[in-house]
Enzyme design. Structure first.
Site, mmCIF file in Angstrom:
data_model
loop_
_atom_site.group_PDB
_atom_site.id
_atom_site.type_symbol
_atom_site.label_atom_id
_atom_site.label_comp_id
_atom_site.label_asym_id
_atom_site.label_seq_id
_atom_site.Cartn_x
_atom_site.Cartn_y
_atom_site.Cartn_z
ATOM 1 N N HIS A 43 0.863 -1.183 0.000
ATOM 2 C CA HIS A 43 0.000 0.000 0.000
ATOM 3 C C HIS A 43 0.900 1.234 0.000
ATOM 4 O O HIS A 43 0.754 2.099 -0.839
ATOM 5 C CB HIS A 43 -0.951 -0.017 1.207
ATOM 6 C CG HIS A 43 -1.851 1.191 1.294
ATOM 7 N ND1 HIS A 43 -2.939 1.267 2.131
ATOM 8 C CD2 HIS A 43 -1.819 2.378 0.660
ATOM 9 C CE1 HIS A 43 -3.550 2.451 1.977
ATOM 10 N NE2 HIS A 43 -2.882 3.144 1.106
ATOM 11 N N GLU A 97 0.777 7.938 -3.894
ATOM 12 C CA GLU A 97 1.672 7.573 -2.785
ATOM 13 C C GLU A 97 2.933 8.437 -2.810
ATOM 14 O O GLU A 97 3.434 8.861 -1.758
ATOM 15 C CB GLU A 97 2.013 6.086 -2.829
ATOM 16 C CG GLU A 97 0.813 5.168 -2.541
ATOM 17 C CD GLU A 97 0.224 5.379 -1.141
ATOM 18 O OE1 GLU A 97 0.985 5.454 -0.169
ATOM 19 O OE2 GLU A 97 -1.025 5.477 -1.038
ATOM 20 N N HIS A 101 3.310 10.821 0.326
ATOM 21 C CA HIS A 101 4.308 10.325 1.290
ATOM 22 C C HIS A 101 5.748 10.435 0.788
ATOM 23 O O HIS A 101 6.631 10.819 1.539
ATOM 24 C CB HIS A 101 4.001 8.857 1.641
ATOM 25 C CG HIS A 101 2.631 8.652 2.214
ATOM 26 N ND1 HIS A 101 2.299 9.035 3.490
ATOM 27 C CD2 HIS A 101 1.496 8.114 1.680
ATOM 28 C CE1 HIS A 101 1.016 8.740 3.736
ATOM 29 N NE2 HIS A 101 0.509 8.185 2.649
#
Ligand code: 5GP
Ligand code: 5GP
Ligand code: 5GP
Length: 215
Positions: A43, A97, A101
């Site tokens: 993930h 992502e 992040h």
């Protein structure tokens, strides 16, 4: 005040179980590359503070460039498939992502994705669980799943559960903590807040199309 892009303490490395992503009432969509393997998939690799807070969308770096990770593509499709609907090729998930992040690390795009892929191989969760007799298609105690991962990976994981269409709690995501270099598992400085697990939870299979709830 501006923060340096490597201002964080550790990473959560979060893997999802596709069987549990897909068998909820919300269902899932297989990526353009086809049905993923019956294996945990990535993930994300999320920088975090020891306080439990985290930086996100640090945005100083450009958005994900396909050419930067072209040599990683076959591993990305295999180990980081997208299961959200509608069907997609993964770039949107990986780009999300990265933006949310990855931009908060000091890594370039290639390093960030390569380290995440390497961490999945290092953890080797499916095999670690199988070594303790824990296999998809059965129910297990939460503690026995955690213990098997502790034995195989060296550190206690955090298990995040969701609920299938029949109301069973099941293994949805596994969180492992990783040092700032993104190469070594560590003891979690703080646990994430996840969804509750019962003491006995399902590890659903994802192996055949007969139980598929995919749209
Ligand atoms: P959820 O609310 O579904 O657990 O999380 C939504 C998103 O928020 C996650 O996919 C992730 O991007 C981010 N997130 C949730 N919890 C954490 C956390 O503890 N640390 C970090 N770094 N991000 C998190
Ligand atoms: P996060 O929860 O990491 O902030 O965001 C995940 C985002 O990526 C959501 O917008 C979600 O719809 C999308 N996404 C695409 N494919 C996947 C997948 O396979 N798993 C998860 N958890 N999110 C996915
Ligand atoms: P304890 O204080 O025994 O660590 O756990 C407090 C509560 O958190 C208990 O209800 C326990 O079942 C639950 N718990 C312990 N480990 C996990 C985990 O990895 N995931 C989730 N979702 N709950 C956990």
């Amino acid at each position: 005040i501006s923060f340096s892009s490597s201002d964080f303490d550790f990473f959560y490395f979060v893997q999802q179980w596709p069987g549990s992503y897909c068998d909820t009432r919300q269902s899932c969509c297989y990526p353009t590359t086809g049905k993923p393997d019956e294996d945990f998939s990535i993930h994300g690799l999320w920088p975090n503070y020891n306080t439990g807070k985290w930086p996100q969308n640090c945005g100083s770096q450009s958005s994900l460039d396909r050419s930067e990770i072209s040599d990683l593509m076959s591993r990305m499709h295999k180990d980081w498939p997208t299961l959200a609907c509608p069907t997609a090729d993964g770039m949107k998930f990986w780009g999300h992502e990265w933006d949310k992040h990855g931009t908060c690390t000091s890594f370039d795009q290639h390093t960030y994705f390569q380290f995440a892929l390497d961490l999945k191989n290092k953890a080797n969760l499916l095999q670690v669980l199988a070594k303790s007799g824990i296999r998809p298609g059965n129910f297990y105690g939460l503690e026995s799943i955690k213990q098997a991962i502790q034995e195989g990976v060296g550190y206690e994981p955090y298990i995040d559960c969701n609920v299938d269409s029949e109301g069973n709690h099941q293994v949805f995501q596994v969180y492992l903590c990783v040092d700032k270099s993104a190469t070594k598992f560590i003891r979690c400085p703080i646990l994430p807040h996840g969804r509750a697990c019962g003491s006995r939870i399902e590890f659903p299979s994802f192996s055949s199309d007969s139980n598929s709830s995919h749209k």
